[in-house]
Scaffold this active site. Structure first.
Site, short mmCIF file in Angstrom:
data_model
loop_
_atom_site.label_atom_id
_atom_site.label_comp_id
_atom_site.label_asym_id
_atom_site.label_seq_id
_atom_site.Cartn_x
_atom_site.Cartn_y
_atom_site.Cartn_z
N ASP A 103 0.83 -1.20 0.00
CA ASP A 103 0.00 0.00 0.00
C ASP A 103 0.87 1.25 0.00
OD1 ASP A 103 -2.14 -1.70 0.35
OD2 ASP A 103 -2.14 -1.44 2.53
N1 URA Z 1 -1.17 -6.02 3.76
C1 URA Z 1 -1.65 -4.77 3.77
O1 URA Z 1 -2.68 -4.52 4.36
N2 URA Z 1 -0.96 -3.81 3.14
C2 URA Z 1 0.19 -4.06 2.49
O2 URA Z 1 0.76 -3.13 1.92
C3 URA Z 1 0.68 -5.36 2.47
C4 URA Z 1 -0.02 -6.33 3.11
#
Ligand code: URA
Length: 239
Positions: A103
């Site tokens: 993310d």
């Molecule tokens: N899980 C998440 O919620 N975000 C990420 O970036 C990776 C795994």
């Protein structure tokens, strides 16, 4: 730019000497024009070179990069909102892409490569490649809730139940969590599913691969040993 005979050799078509014979014999064309002169230069990845009418291409060197992703970078190649992408942080001639996603606000280890088969294996749930995250939550989370994560929880948005995860408590509101899938916002959603809110998330390991020395925003090539391990771990080349 590269001499035509050298280009043909680099494409694995023939030795440089045999390539010269092919050119002299009128078997080679550049952008549709037959070329019989040895001095001709071609631009890699731009000019179209054919031998007996068949296009020949340069085999790109396979590269494997480890990046320590900072917050504020997207893992897509291009962002519709003009935000910086992880590709802005690496500077290599090959066209690499991120293996999986993190993310915008997740930090940590991210592999970039131009090896498509390897990337598919690493991302496909069938091969169960583990990703480990460090998560800090807004509030403490109870043992019963942590246990639910270990067994698997229902993620409404994705309509799926997570497979068993390894969850290690680091503090009242801090956990290490290892998952074997990679659905969108999976770790954040898993904690949400048991009433938690993730404030900070960092990927700390991919399989056994770790690197606590790599500074945020920096990258390095994976060592041959690390590449061998990851190819083996992901089953790349086995089917
Ligand atoms: N899980 C998440 O919620 N975000 C990420 O970036 C990776 C795994």
């Amino acid at each position: 730019m590269m001499r035509l005979q050298k280009y043909l050799a680099a494409c694995g078509v023939a030795s440089r000497r045999s390539a010269e014979n092919m050119i002299a014999a009128g078997r080679v064309a550049v952008n549709g024009q037959t070329v019989t002169e040895m001095g001709t230069s071609v631009e890699e990845y731009v000019d179209e070179v054919t031998v007996d009418g068949n296009v020949v291409t340069l085999e790109e060197r396979k590269v494997y990069i480890l990046l320590s992703k900072p917050k504020g970078y997207v893992t897509t190649a291009q962002d519709t909102h003009g935000r910086p992408t992880v590709l802005d942080l690496v500077d290599v001639p090959e066209r690499v892409f991120p293996v999986g996603r993190l993310d915008l606000n997740t930090e940590g280890l991210l592999i970039l490569t131009n090896d498509g088969e390897f990337a598919n294996h690493m991302m496909h749930p069938k091969y169960e490649c583990e990703k480990t995250y460090f998560a800090r939550l807004a509030e403490p989370l109870g043992d019963a809730e942590a246990d639910k994560l270990r067994h698997g929880v229902w993620i409404e948005e994705e309509q799926f139940t997570t497979s068993p995860a390894t969850v290690v408590r680091r503090d009242a509101n801090k956990f290490s969590i290892t998952i074997r899938e990679g659905k969108k916002r999976q770790v954040r959603r898993m904690f949400e599913a048991v009433g938690g809110k993730v404030l900070y998330l960092r990927r700390t390991a991919i399989g056994k691969l770790r690197d606590t020395d790599l500074e945020k925003g920096k990258w390095r090539y994976l060592t041959d040993e690390e590449v061998r391990y990851l190819l083996e771990y992901s089953g790349t080349g086995r089917d």
